[in-house]
Design an enzyme around this catalytic site. Structure first.
Site, mmCIF file in Angstrom:
data_model
loop_
_atom_site.group_PDB
_atom_site.id
_atom_site.type_symbol
_atom_site.label_atom_id
_atom_site.label_comp_id
_atom_site.label_asym_id
_atom_site.label_seq_id
_atom_site.Cartn_x
_atom_site.Cartn_y
_atom_site.Cartn_z
ATOM 1 N N TYR A 191 49.968 12.776 87.244
ATOM 2 C CA TYR A 191 50.097 13.639 86.062
ATOM 3 C C TYR A 191 50.890 12.928 84.971
ATOM 4 O O TYR A 191 51.722 12.057 85.232
ATOM 5 C CB TYR A 191 50.745 14.980 86.419
ATOM 6 C CG TYR A 191 52.205 14.898 86.812
ATOM 7 C CD1 TYR A 191 53.215 14.977 85.851
ATOM 8 C CD2 TYR A 191 52.584 14.751 88.144
ATOM 9 C CE1 TYR A 191 54.553 14.907 86.214
ATOM 10 C CE2 TYR A 191 53.918 14.687 88.518
ATOM 11 C CZ TYR A 191 54.899 14.764 87.545
ATOM 12 O OH TYR A 191 56.233 14.691 87.900
ATOM 13 N N CYS A 192 50.611 13.315 83.738
ATOM 14 C CA CYS A 192 51.329 12.801 82.573
ATOM 15 C C CYS A 192 51.229 13.849 81.469
ATOM 16 O O CYS A 192 50.706 14.936 81.690
ATOM 17 C CB CYS A 192 50.767 11.449 82.126
ATOM 18 S SG CYS A 192 49.001 11.497 81.732
ATOM 19 N N THR A 193 51.727 13.536 80.294
ATOM 20 C CA THR A 193 51.853 14.545 79.236
ATOM 21 C C THR A 193 50.527 15.223 78.892
ATOM 22 O O THR A 193 50.375 16.435 79.033
ATOM 23 C CB THR A 193 52.450 13.910 77.969
ATOM 24 O OG1 THR A 193 53.664 13.244 78.298
ATOM 25 C CG2 THR A 193 52.730 14.979 76.913
ATOM 26 N N GLY A 195 47.327 13.666 79.752
ATOM 27 C CA GLY A 195 46.246 13.217 80.617
ATOM 28 C C GLY A 195 45.801 11.787 80.440
ATOM 29 O O GLY A 195 45.215 11.195 81.348
ATOM 30 N N ILE A 220 50.052 17.720 81.743
ATOM 31 C CA ILE A 220 51.100 18.743 81.836
ATOM 32 C C ILE A 220 50.902 19.811 80.768
ATOM 33 O O ILE A 220 51.124 21.004 81.014
ATOM 34 C CB ILE A 220 52.495 18.100 81.672
ATOM 35 C CG1 ILE A 220 52.736 17.055 82.759
ATOM 36 C CG2 ILE A 220 53.593 19.164 81.716
ATOM 37 C CD1 ILE A 220 53.893 16.115 82.452
#
EC number: 1.14.-.-
Length: 297
Positions: A191-193, A195, A220
């Site tokens: 996961y990251c901010t 995508g 996220i």
């Protein structure tokens, strides 16, 4: 068509990316620069042979026009835009550049894309599918943070693995260190901010023997929009503009602590040493004290 007063008065920030082959990145760069300048947008856009990655801010009307006109390019036709509160004032200027990578993992030759996106990346999961996976597989599911370790100090998924990385360039060395080999046969949700980093990271992980890798559609941001602080996400989300962080509800946990006094905080400040400017978590009282530095310089 008449422009509504709301569209002119209100401002927004657009976040977007699209992995698609681009034959002439310089031509796209010049077009995007002219388009943004004509609409009064500020922000940062990166373009490479693999696609485009941008964050721009301006009036609601300008943002709508930008999204519509950008989608007119055939490769960007289905590109999704994420809308956020803010505006042109959240960015110091407009920057549109051509780079080897739109996310700098230091592996431009390893990444492969086609008109459908990244080839060989992790399986996309909608937010509700993430929760379903955890319900079905329980503690076997590993959340793997695809951001810089600093970002995770103020928010992360519950029990997430947070790699010790300062930049995305550190990830390949970290993945090849052997520290995470225990995860290679487990379901891993990267996961990251928004995508984009996980589009690349999940492919790099699969190339290195991680067997069951997932990524969250919209990152996220999309998960938080769906579940707020009543899901598996905890804390604040670090963002790369003047806001510095955002919350999905008033119930957000305060996970960060002041590096100087230990008080709860979710706000990063630049080190007072002008030659350093390292970002550190500080409460407002300590941030106001010119004697407080990051402790490393």
């Amino acid at each position: 068509m008449a422009v509504s007063a709301t569209d002119l008065k209100e401002s927004r920030i657009l976040l977007y990316y699209c992995f698609t082959p681009i034959a002439d990145p310089t031509a796209i760069m010049l077009w995007q620069k002219q388009l943004c300048e004509s609409l009064g947008l500020t922000g940062r856009i990166l373009i490479s042979e693999h696609g485009i990655n941008g964050t721009v801010g301006g009036s609601l009307h300008a943002c709508k026009q930008y999204a519509r006109r950008t989608r007119e390019y055939p490769g960007f036709k289905g590109m999704e835009f994420k809308w956020s509160q803010g505006g042109a004032e959240d960015f110091p200027r407009l920057s549109v550049k051509v780079r080897d990578e739109i996310v700098s993992f230091g592996a431009p030759g390893e990444l492969k894309v086609d008109e459908n996106g990244v080839i060989g990346g992790g399986t996309h999961l909608k937010p509700e599918e993430v929760n379903k996976l955890v319900e079905e597989r329980g503690d076997d599911v590993v959340f793997f943070d695809g951001r810089n370790a600093m970002e995770a100090e103020i928010g992360r998924f519950k029990n997430a693995v947070v790699p010790d990385v300062e930049t995305t360039h550190d990830f390949i060395k970290e993945l090849e260190s052997g520290k995470y080999d225990w995860m290679k046969d487990k379901p891993v949700v990267s996961y990251c901010t928004g995508g984009i980093r996980c589009e690349v990271l999940s492919a790099l992980m699969k190339n290195r023997g991680f067997e069951e890798v997932y990524q969250i559609d919209g990152g996220i941001v999309r998960y938080g929009e769906k579940y707020g602080d009543k899901g598996l996400w905890e804390g604040s989300l670090y963002v790369f503009d003047k806001r510095m962080h955002m919350e999905f509800s008033e119930e957000a946990k305060q996970l960060g602590f002041c590096k100087n006094c230990g008080a709860a905080t979710n706000t990063f400040h630049n080190c007072e040493n002008s030659e350093c400017r390292e970002q550190i978590l500080l409460c407002e009282d300590c941030a106001a004290d010119p004697a407080v530095t990051c402790g490393e310089c």
